[in-house]
Design an enzyme around this catalytic site. Sequence first.
Site, PDB file in Angstrom:
ATOM      1  NE  ARG C  52      -1.911  -1.421   3.637  1.00 14.02           N
ATOM      2  CZ  ARG C  52      -2.139  -2.210   4.681  1.00 14.02           C
ATOM      3  NH1 ARG C  52      -3.206  -3.006   4.677  1.00 14.02           N
ATOM      4  NH2 ARG C  52      -1.364  -2.207   5.728  1.00 14.02           N
ATOM      5  N   GLY C  84      -4.813  -4.272   0.787  1.00 10.91           N
ATOM      6  CA  GLY C  84      -3.914  -5.320   0.319  1.00 10.91           C
ATOM      7  C   GLY C  84      -4.607  -6.666   0.308  1.00 10.91           C
ATOM      8  CE  LYS C 159      -5.655   1.998   4.403  1.00 13.06           C
ATOM      9  NZ  LYS C 159      -5.490   0.776   3.596  1.00 13.06           N
ATOM     10  CB  SER C 221      -9.258   0.051   4.234  1.00  7.97           C
ATOM     11  OG  SER C 221      -9.889  -0.712   3.260  1.00  7.97           O
ATOM     12  N   GLY C 336     -21.833 -10.585   7.943  1.00 10.66           N
ATOM     13  CA  GLY C 336     -22.260 -10.132   6.624  1.00 10.66           C
ATOM     14  C   GLY C 336     -21.400  -9.005   6.119  1.00 10.66           C
TER      15      GLY C 336
END
Lengths: 346, 346, 346, 346
Positions: C52, C84, C159, C221, C336
């Site tokens: 990344r 990643g 992020k 993320s 989920g």
Amino acid sequence: MPRLAIHRLSMSHPGDLSALETLLAAGKLRAADIRAVIGKTEGNGGLNDFTRGFFTQSLMLLLSAHTGDPPDALAARVPCVLSGGTEGALSPHYLVFSAAEHAAPGQRGLAIGTAFSQPTPAREIGRESQVRAVAQAVRAAMAQAGIARTQDVALVQVKAPCAQAPDAAARSTDPRVLMALSRAAAAFGVGVALGDIAPDRATESAMLRDLTLFSNRASISSGIEVTANEVVVFGTAEGWAPGIAAGVAPMRDLLDLAGVQAALAAAPGEVLGVIAKGEPDRSGAIRGHRHTMLGDTDLDPQRHLRGALGAIVAAVAGDGRVFVSGGAEHQGPPGGGLVCVFARSP
Amino acid sequence: MPRLAIHRLSMSHPGDLSALETLLAAGKLRAADIRAVIGKTEGNGGLNDFTRGFFTQSLMLLLSAHTGDPPDALAARVPCVLSGGTEGALSPHYLVFSAAEHAAPGQRGLAIGTAFSQPTPAREIGRESQVRAVAQAVRAAMAQAGIARTQDVALVQVKAPCAQAPDAAARSTDPRVLMALSRAAAAFGVGVALGDIAPDRATESAMLRDLTLFSNRASISSGIEVTANEVVVFGTAEGWAPGIAAGVAPMRDLLDLAGVQAALAAAPGEVLGVIAKGEPDRSGAIRGHRHTMLGDTDLDPQRHLRGALGAIVAAVAGDGRVFVSGGAEHQGPPGGGLVCVFARSP
Amino acid sequence: MPRLAIHRLSMSHPGDLSALETLLAAGKLRAADIRAVIGKTEGNGGLNDFTRGFFTQSLMLLLSAHTGDPPDALAARVPCVLSGGTEGALSPHYLVFSAAEHAAPGQRGLAIGTAFSQPTPAREIGRESQVRAVAQAVRAAMAQAGIARTQDVALVQVKAPCAQAPDAAARSTDPRVLMALSRAAAAFGVGVALGDIAPDRATESAMLRDLTLFSNRASISSGIEVTANEVVVFGTAEGWAPGIAAGVAPMRDLLDLAGVQAALAAAPGEVLGVIAKGEPDRSGAIRGHRHTMLGDTDLDPQRHLRGALGAIVAAVAGDGRVFVSGGAEHQGPPGGGLVCVFARSP
Amino acid sequence: MPRLAIHRLSMSHPGDLSALETLLAAGKLRAADIRAVIGKTEGNGGLNDFTRGFFTQSLMLLLSAHTGDPPDALAARVPCVLSGGTEGALSPHYLVFSAAEHAAPGQRGLAIGTAFSQPTPAREIGRESQVRAVAQAVRAAMAQAGIARTQDVALVQVKAPCAQAPDAAARSTDPRVLMALSRAAAAFGVGVALGDIAPDRATESAMLRDLTLFSNRASISSGIEVTANEVVVFGTAEGWAPGIAAGVAPMRDLLDLAGVQAALAAAPGEVLGVIAKGEPDRSGAIRGHRHTMLGDTDLDPQRHLRGALGAIVAAVAGDGRVFVSGGAEHQGPPGGGLVCVFARSP
């Protein structure tokens, strides 16, 4: 009076007990004399390592064929302490400890004693009740061996239980954390029994936190294939034949070559078996330099550790058949560990 | 006359060149004097290890900022030999080799020379043309350093190219096999240049097969991040300042503690850097005992090897900053390797 | 008025931006118009995934060459959200979102807005201050895009930062736990901003515990390569050209094929990009059958998850270029996740 | 006349046969009626996966206790085809195929037949002698089942042997390559027996090379835990009770959702078991987009593959209990595979 014997045997896979079978068939060893087995199988050493269960099942089947006792009864009497993971230079092998009658009164030698605690369910793992259960089993094993004083104990090897899917009643629902707590509680139990750790400090809240508390004579493995704490004590006792020595030395960190050499020096003669414990230093550094064992998504910290520690001990011993087990919580100083060498006295 | 300097620097991640930046900013090192970088990043050391490319890009950007040369030109001039994988006790770090002018004529000391071969496309990897290209680069690097005789060479470090997806024209379409062939051809090239391997035996068919052919002064890494063979030669030469020594010793197998100790003894003084090569013994055993490095689906043989070899060397050196690279084909006896220690002479 | 464009580009390694370079060189895209990049690199997705950082450095260098802005300034302005791990059927790729001026007033279309929070140090990760910071950034991004109502938001991609070696001031010294806490806090921030989670329930103690709290429009993320919370909001707004649609659907569990199909059905036309989130069900079972994702010592749970979820989404989409990110805490029902499809309206 | 029954059973670990024990104890199944077991254990599926051996030992012990036959005799009679690796959505389970007598003459239904070849030593693996041995075993199994015509065969499942440390007499000393060759030879044997591959093309040199040669009714696993080729044939035969159908469909690539759906459609009714084979496309791409399964140093290609293929099949079936085995050489088109569904006819 009994005489301790140690056989170090190789295996071609985790279900291969043929080396022991050959010894039993040849009459060089009586199945009924076997007191404990400590071995290193080639799994990953973690929760999903089933090489330990496979070996244990195969061992008990073999002993059952030779003794006539059912496998379950044998498994409840003969501690089988396995550690998965033969990374790097390590070689899959197992140590068979036996005690045969021997007519030589009035001597003093290395003794073995074993004991099983009551089954420890998941909710008891990492609790003070596990500490007490292990301490009691250590005392029982000492008594069985006839080891009179705690200072005569060389090493206590414990296989402590874990749970694959601990429920909400457990101290942690993360089985990896529970595995560490089980090792911590068992180390506390050994430390308390041997006087290395004060009983009132061996608390739940100190586990995995107060790293000043440790016993350098405790070596703990944990795994889901056992349900009770299985304890094997080695130490010097009256009435045992001489001839085998155990040398134990602490390692102050992973690179402590001198510590390994000290253990070997303490038990001169033909090496019969080597046991080592260690752990990745939680500070993230060894002697001031960053290591990467704790943050590797692809390679488990214990696999990192065993490969490194195992190679160092094997290089000093000149032999890859070393029992190396990671997860040394409270079994030595933080980032350090211990080495125990069994040797036939020259 | 030049004087070799070696800086051993740590990094917090593969793109972290801040330690070098600090040296450059403080004027303790001139970017233009840097001749080669040899480093250990914390990847997996395999085909999909991009930590090497990340470090190289970051290094060349930094050198570009300090020299004004474009990064590409620097990458074509300054060998950057990286090996991924800091398993176990190893610590991510890099060695910066520089040569500054120094007024002390008539002396003799450790010299460095570098050279790049022409780009080696995938179809040339593992061919005799690569052997010749590497041999020629070794001679060019020796000439640049002023190393007159092959026996004065201490170590040749090579970074040899590989291909991520070799096509049918390559010797193997399996990039892992091609990686090994690239190391083999480069080792043959070094051996031929140094007289350690007879030129007529350094054939394609002997690569990876005739393990009696090796040079114990060759240390080869391979990776997809380079396209040419990058060669760094160390040896003794007239006109270089004294003060740094290189001690090199072979390891006859992975557990050869004495070999490691010999390399350290051969270069007494403050250790400035350590380079080691080794490989999992292909026989599947070390000193007669089975190892499991070659058949582990979850852990690459080279990761096994680096963790073990790195720990042994680090334990002897007392420092985890060791450059350890797996894949020692033709760089020592089968299952063995070499250790090279750079030290400031006392 | 702006018009959103999405380019889905492939890469041959994490530092390969050549596909974007070609577009920029050909004038098909202006570097200054790029608003965000969301991509999937071939690392392991964990703490030691440096693909990344390598991609981000390479991207910012390229954009710098084309805009003249320094890389650092660009990195502080253009969110680069990378995940990643391209396990199984997944293919490394990145989505470039750009907004060019476009003369077509009075229309309504898919809009993009971006915002960065203040840097979040390790001690703030997983705290309510991070929740507030993310919520504020979401509102800022909505405002920038001109998205008037929370119900017009299709997806918020964040992020969120992590720390490689968090100190004692952090909520956890285990960086893996901190990574999860960062995702939880960011998801809470999105949920609060969009009205999916009541602000008074978005507490520290609810993070990773109260799994009834989630926003099915949050995709988070976390990684050590960012220091602030980088937010990208997609939604419908006045003044944006029509032509691109975003279809979002929840997945009730990992095997919810109908959920994936619903997201694709909600955005008919040529698929321009797909984003999916999911997690290994913590109960240890899916539809009553035990899975082994959470107890595998050799294969990280998130690698298990991405390989499985990615393959299902890729099979429905008929294309392996799917952004799949594990760690779906509070981003959907337990076990989920969600799927978001960008498509060119037919 | 016999009637085929299929029980799909779960296990909590590879030595857990308690679900079968319960059935046997309750009299719902007779141990003597069990004809074959096909199962998925939670190992890594590679050379060092001992979960298969552990399960097999446990199974044979259980059957021995119920039949009185020694475990070895049972292992030589009842094929136990195990594939390690339950990556992602997959769930550890096993299918028990039994054939009980049933009074309903003149009918036609799904039949099972089994056969073992002679032991295949390492030097015979991947040779034409293995091809012939497997072809002969397939014919023997068909005859046993009473399957008259090759077109009536639905699926042939083979467990083919491998060697942990093949010596120089073997086609490859790399056990991973030998494993692939064993699958190739066994697939050729099935193809020859069924008329899917011309006998004169099923040569050693064509193995792993001529990928146009395949049988879409062959499903081959290989492992070191068997020494002979164990063959299980499913097909339609006179004299078997109706009620169970097998639907088989090829997958043209890993993302072939329609192929999976076709197999399920071909066997409507309650699903009793699912078998799937596939492989990472050797071209390095799926539908034109690069995948990373073949070059990942940390994650074995077959683990990548099983996680992806297993999830797709499980998502369509709505159930993670799918037998997925990687290594589909000559068992379908390159990069593709097959799916077989057993269902109780509605």
